[in-house]
Design a protein around this motif. Structure first.
Motif, mmCIF file in Angstrom:
data_model
loop_
_atom_site.group_PDB
_atom_site.id
_atom_site.type_symbol
_atom_site.label_atom_id
_atom_site.label_comp_id
_atom_site.label_asym_id
_atom_site.label_seq_id
_atom_site.Cartn_x
_atom_site.Cartn_y
_atom_site.Cartn_z
ATOM 1 N N GLN A 2 10.485 -10.065 -3.120
ATOM 2 C CA GLN A 2 10.408 -8.556 -3.820
ATOM 3 C C GLN A 2 8.556 -8.557 -3.184
ATOM 4 N N SER A 3 8.324 -7.708 -3.074
ATOM 5 C CA SER A 3 6.515 -7.789 -3.266
ATOM 6 C C SER A 3 6.409 -6.464 -3.361
ATOM 7 N N THR A 5 2.428 -4.195 -1.658
ATOM 8 C CA THR A 5 0.974 -4.470 -1.037
ATOM 9 C C THR A 5 0.351 -3.231 -1.429
ATOM 10 N N ASN A 24 2.907 -0.260 -0.894
ATOM 11 C CA ASN A 24 3.974 -0.145 -0.417
ATOM 12 C C ASN A 24 4.896 -0.986 -1.251
ATOM 13 N N TYR A 25 5.960 -1.147 -0.681
ATOM 14 C CA TYR A 25 6.517 -2.142 -1.990
ATOM 15 C C TYR A 25 8.044 -2.893 -0.927
ATOM 16 N N SER A 26 7.900 -3.916 -1.294
ATOM 17 C CA SER A 26 9.735 -4.471 -0.379
ATOM 18 C C SER A 26 10.237 -4.713 -1.819
ATOM 19 N N TYR A 27 11.981 -4.072 -1.817
ATOM 20 C CA TYR A 27 12.428 -4.504 -3.156
ATOM 21 C C TYR A 27 14.077 -4.430 -2.693
ATOM 22 N N SER A 72 9.425 2.980 2.027
ATOM 23 C CA SER A 72 8.827 2.493 1.455
ATOM 24 C C SER A 72 7.363 2.093 0.954
#
Lengths: 114, 115
Positions: A2-3, A5, A24-27, A72
């Protein structure tokens, strides 16, 4: 992993100009998305949040953000910046099963030219 | 309604000492979360308490601990302080137990300097 940016560390805009701050996200799970603002020596103030529904959300101080699942992204916008908007802005992501645990981006510092 | 109150605002400690920070949440809020903010690492989650129980924990060493009292007030303790513990420690409260759908309200933080 999970991150979140925030690609822009520092942005300078002229007073009265429009503003867009990128996030921007990573989830893995369905995310809850937030934008917070922090003035020097202060804590974080919630600008707006997205949980579900309409992808364009309105917040305080004239800010809005648009959730784009395909990209995202959850970018923050304001049509006309005021000198008092100078601060650091943080994008964050969370989920119900994470409780009060949010993952924050590194922040974008906004300077406003007169 | 009063906001989240953190005490003290500033603290200077020496390496090897221990420190206790205090947080009083917004009235009616039952969840308290703690975050560490540094220029290098940004905002990092320490732990969360709800109804006196730790509900979530971040990736910090055991030197970092916390607790919550029956009135929802919370304390965090850092033992054997290291220079790298210098940071702004932020407390946030929320209604709970809805998780992230109950937004966090942050205090102004405690600035800890370790010399």
């Amino acid at each position: 992993a999970q991150s979140v940016t925030q690609p822009d560390i520092h942005i300078t805009v002229s007073e009265g100009a429009s503003l867009e701050l990128r996030c921007n996200y990573s989830y893995g799970a369905t995310p809850y998305l937030f934008w917070y603002v922090q003035s020097p020596g202060q804590g974080l103030q919630l600008l707006l949040k997205y949980f579900s529904g309409d992808t364009l959300v309105q917040g305080i101080k004239g800010f809005e953000a648009e959730f784009k699942r395909s990209q995202s992204s959850f970018n923050l916008r304001k049509p006309s910046v005021h000198w008092s908007d100078a601060a650091e802005y943080f994008c964050a992501v969370g989920a119900d099963n994470q409780g009060g645990k949010l993952i924050f981006g590194q922040g974008t510092e906004l300077s406003v030219k007169p | 309604k009063a906001g989240v109150t953190q005490t003290p605002r500033y603290l200077i400690k020496t390496r090897g000492q221990q420190v206790t920070l205090s947080c009083s949440p917004i009235s009616g809020h039952r969840s308290v979360s703690w975050y560490q903010q540094t220029p290098g690492q940004g905002l990092q989650f320490l732990f969360e308490y709800f109804s006196e129980t730790q509900r979530n924990k971040g990736n910090f060493p055991g030197r970092f601990s916390g607790r919550q009292f029956s009135n929802s007030r919370s304390e965090m303790n850092v033992s054997t302080l290291e220079l790298g513990d210098s940071a702004l420690y932020l407390c946030a409260s929320s209604l709970g137990p809805q998780g992230a759908s109950s937004p966090l309200h942050f205090g102004n933080g405690t600035r800890l300097t370790v010399t």
